[in-house]
Scaffold this motif. Structure first.
Motif, PDB file in Angstrom:
ATOM      1  N   GLU A  39      -3.939  -4.572  -2.352  1.00 46.42           N
ATOM      2  CA  GLU A  39      -5.211  -5.207  -2.032  1.00 46.42           C
ATOM      3  C   GLU A  39      -5.515  -5.148  -0.544  1.00 46.42           C
ATOM      4  OE1 GLU A  39      -4.963  -9.803  -1.455  1.00 46.42           O
ATOM      5  OE2 GLU A  39      -3.828  -9.296  -3.248  1.00 46.42           O
ATOM      6  N   ASP A  40      -4.482  -5.170   0.280  1.00 46.23           N
ATOM      7  CA  ASP A  40      -4.735  -5.111   1.720  1.00 46.23           C
ATOM      8  C   ASP A  40      -4.997  -3.664   2.105  1.00 46.23           C
ATOM      9  OD1 ASP A  40      -2.083  -4.598   1.044  1.00 46.23           O
ATOM     10  OD2 ASP A  40      -1.371  -5.027   3.057  1.00 46.23           O
ATOM     11  N   GLY A  41      -6.103  -3.457   2.717  1.00 46.07           N
ATOM     12  CA  GLY A  41      -6.463  -2.101   3.127  1.00 46.07           C
ATOM     13  C   GLY A  41      -7.828  -1.680   2.619  1.00 46.07           C
ATOM     14  N   PRO A  42      -8.172  -1.703   1.373  1.00 46.24           N
ATOM     15  CA  PRO A  42      -7.291  -1.517   0.225  1.00 46.24           C
ATOM     16  C   PRO A  42      -6.555  -0.181   0.331  1.00 46.24           C
ATOM     17  CG  PRO A  42      -9.559  -1.150  -0.419  1.00 46.24           C
ATOM     18  CD  PRO A  42      -9.588  -1.596   1.013  1.00 46.24           C
ATOM     19  N   ALA A  43      -5.433  -0.088  -0.353  1.00 42.54           N
ATOM     20  CA  ALA A  43      -4.574   1.081  -0.185  1.00 42.54           C
ATOM     21  C   ALA A  43      -3.976   1.541  -1.509  1.00 42.54           C
ATOM     22  CB  ALA A  43      -3.466   0.755   0.802  1.00 42.54           C
ATOM     23  N   LEU A  44      -3.534   2.794  -1.502  1.00 41.51           N
ATOM     24  CA  LEU A  44      -2.883   3.425  -2.640  1.00 41.51           C
ATOM     25  C   LEU A  44      -1.649   4.138  -2.128  1.00 41.51           C
ATOM     26  CD1 LEU A  44      -2.841   4.752  -5.569  1.00 41.51           C
ATOM     27  CD2 LEU A  44      -4.212   6.582  -4.544  1.00 41.51           C
ATOM     28  N   THR A  45      -0.534   4.012  -2.836  1.00 41.94           N
ATOM     29  CA  THR A  45       0.674   4.752  -2.509  1.00 41.94           C
ATOM     30  C   THR A  45       1.078   5.571  -3.730  1.00 41.94           C
ATOM     31  OG1 THR A  45       1.430   2.995  -1.033  1.00 41.94           O
ATOM     32  CG2 THR A  45       3.073   4.590  -1.732  1.00 41.94           C
ATOM     33  N   LEU A  46       1.394   6.845  -3.493  1.00 40.15           N
ATOM     34  CA  LEU A  46       1.903   7.734  -4.537  1.00 40.15           C
ATOM     35  C   LEU A  46       3.328   8.121  -4.183  1.00 40.15           C
ATOM     36  CD1 LEU A  46      -1.080  10.246  -4.912  1.00 40.15           C
ATOM     37  CD2 LEU A  46      -0.599   8.235  -6.321  1.00 40.15           C
ATOM     38  N   ARG A  47       4.247   7.969  -5.117  1.00 39.89           N
ATOM     39  CA  ARG A  47       5.618   8.458  -4.940  1.00 39.89           C
ATOM     40  C   ARG A  47       5.767   9.702  -5.816  1.00 39.89           C
ATOM     41  NH1 ARG A  47      10.643   4.587  -5.766  1.00 39.89           N
ATOM     42  NH2 ARG A  47       9.641   3.633  -3.949  1.00 39.89           N
TER      43      ARG A  47
END
Length: 131
Positions: A39-47
């Motif tokens: 939610e902060d950013g908002p952001a997405l991380t892909l591994r």
């Protein structure tokens, strides 16, 4: 005009260059291990799992590693769509220029993720032994 490697869209491609040289492997048929929304950013991380380099660091070779794993972090998302999801996703990931940001598209047989981010960076680069 040749296409830029996907790493050209990262703020910090140095770690990838140290492992793979100027051109990292394409993000085609890579294993998507984790997709995280923040939610902060908002952001997405892909591994993602990447192919093992031809000339790996000595430490990795000594430990018997055979797979590289990276985390790509995308911040300042302006839009996001997610269709489908499931276990063991093998996907194609595309990073392309989108105005002042980066368009991200993850495509798999039963899953599609699309977003536009203000920034993209390499959050983590590790290796492990996959059986």
């Amino acid at each position: 005009m040749p296409l830029e490697p996907w790493s050209a869209h990262l703020l910090n491609p140095h770690g990838l260059r140290a492992i793979y040289g100027a051109t990292p492997p394409p993000l085609t048929a890579v294993r998507l291990r984790r997709l995280t929304l923040h939610e902060d950013g908002p952001a997405l991380t892909l591994r993602l799992d990447l192919p093992y380099p031809a000339d790996p660091p000595r430490k990795w070779a000594a430990q018997g590693f055979n797979t590289v794993q990276i985390e790509l972090a995308f911040t300042g998302l302006s839009a996001l769509t997610l269709h489908g999801f499931g276990p063991e996703i093998t996907a194609d990931v595309a990073l392309t220029a989108a105005g002042d940001g980066v368009a991200v598209r993850v495509t798999a047989p039963a899953t599609t993720v699309e977003t536009v981010a203000r920034t993209a960076h390499l959050a983590r680069l590790t290796a492990y032994a996959q059986e």
